[in-house]
Write an enzyme that holds these catalytic residues in place. Sequence first.
Site, short mmCIF file in Angstrom:
data_model
loop_
_atom_site.label_atom_id
_atom_site.label_comp_id
_atom_site.label_asym_id
_atom_site.label_seq_id
_atom_site.Cartn_x
_atom_site.Cartn_y
_atom_site.Cartn_z
N ASP A 96 0.65 -1.25 -0.15
CA ASP A 96 -0.17 -0.10 -0.15
C ASP A 96 1.03 1.27 -0.31
O ASP A 96 2.24 1.04 -0.02
CB ASP A 96 -1.05 0.22 1.16
N PHE A 100 -3.11 5.26 4.21
CA PHE A 100 -3.96 4.92 5.21
C PHE A 100 -3.69 4.85 6.51
O PHE A 100 -4.44 5.26 7.65
CB PHE A 100 -4.60 3.66 4.78
N GLN A 193 -11.12 7.52 -5.12
CA GLN A 193 -11.69 7.70 -4.02
C GLN A 193 -13.07 8.61 -4.28
O GLN A 193 -13.41 8.54 -5.37
CB GLN A 193 -10.76 8.74 -3.24
N ASP A 270 -8.00 -7.22 0.38
CA ASP A 270 -6.96 -7.54 1.26
C ASP A 270 -7.60 -7.10 2.77
O ASP A 270 -8.81 -6.25 2.65
CB ASP A 270 -5.83 -6.74 1.21
N CYS A 308 -14.26 -28.06 6.96
CA CYS A 308 -13.01 -27.54 6.39
C CYS A 308 -11.95 -28.60 6.37
O CYS A 308 -11.65 -29.30 7.21
CB CYS A 308 -12.62 -26.28 7.26
N CYS A 313 -7.94 -27.91 11.12
CA CYS A 313 -9.32 -28.77 11.30
C CYS A 313 -9.06 -30.01 10.88
O CYS A 313 -9.53 -31.18 11.61
CB CYS A 313 -10.25 -28.23 10.27
#
Length: 380
Positions: A96, A100, A193, A270, A308, A313
């Site tokens: 990124d 942010f 944006q 993401d 799963c 699992c």
Amino acid sequence: MIDFPIKYRLIKKEKYTGARLGEIITPHGTFPTPMFMPVGTQATVKTQSPEELQQMGSGIILANTYHLWLRPGDELIAKAGGLHKFMNWDQAILTDSGGFQVYSLAEKRDISEEGVTFKNHLNGSKMFLSPEKAISVQNNLGSDIMMSFDECPQFYQPYDYVKKSIERTSRWAERGLKAHRRPHDQGLFGIVQGAGFEDLRRQSSHDLVSMDFPGYSIGGLAVGETHEEMNAVLDFTVPLLPENKPRYLMGVGAPDSLIDGVIRGVDMYDCVLPTRIARNGTCMTSNGRLVVKNAAYAEDFSPIDPECDCYTCKNYTRAYVRHLLKADETFGIRLTSYHNLYFLVNLMAKVRQAIVDDNLLEFRQDFIEKYGYNASNRNF
């Protein structure tokens, strides 16, 4: 025509929705889309090894420019041979822009035409991040996909503020393109944006598409707006983006939001959600979220999700994982994190198959019914 280092190949469009099956070709391999990207904030996906991420089918991960710029420093990573070598990851990496984090973490921000002055959240020192600096840091990191420096206004900011913000973000995008030193092996995406305003999203998209980026991100969502508001923004924004380039919805990881984004034509996502909630013992399962730390699972010897087939699992019970978490054992967090990441990566594999079979709407309905969405778990 520019030969971009990042290329999108459309394989199939779903018959009844805007969903598309494709692949994105990068200098570090090709990955199928739609794809969920695990977030490796500090050049590591919390508690997971690169080998584990590859096993679960993550063809690309995300790293945070802001955090790596502050520590250990982008120049050190460049000396190490770039982020891929530094963290021993031979597949694609997306970074990124750092914007942010500046808006969400840093203190005392001051936004000007030149960039953003802020207080480093680690040591309190004064720092400055400009469009050029954000590109320079990412060039040093050597990611396959980079982001333009943008401002991410809050969803409910006044119209006049958002208009000024997107116009500045467009100017910053142009400056970033000029500063980009490695267009031959790093693809730079523009970020659309505009909060919830359709005309501003259109203006932002028009500005950025005219600059001919190799891909486009949709920013400013998953920041407190409702699920319905997010879908409405996608409905009028995605069609404004080129069909022959990747579309990336930033910061989105709730299962229903992933599926609804795919229905509207988004390719990449993401979010820190799967690992963040895993650290509190919250697991995503085929039948909704499950807080494995709860006393109800103390003697439950079934897997976290019987449907799963992930490592967790297949090998461990709810009772054992609960015990590890209650005892503050790191292995417990590793197991819940692996499961949640696998759940979302595998969900995207199922979504891709639903696109092949032209039954994505049916898949969505079945998934939502089983997951049991309601007001209490809307964000999980």
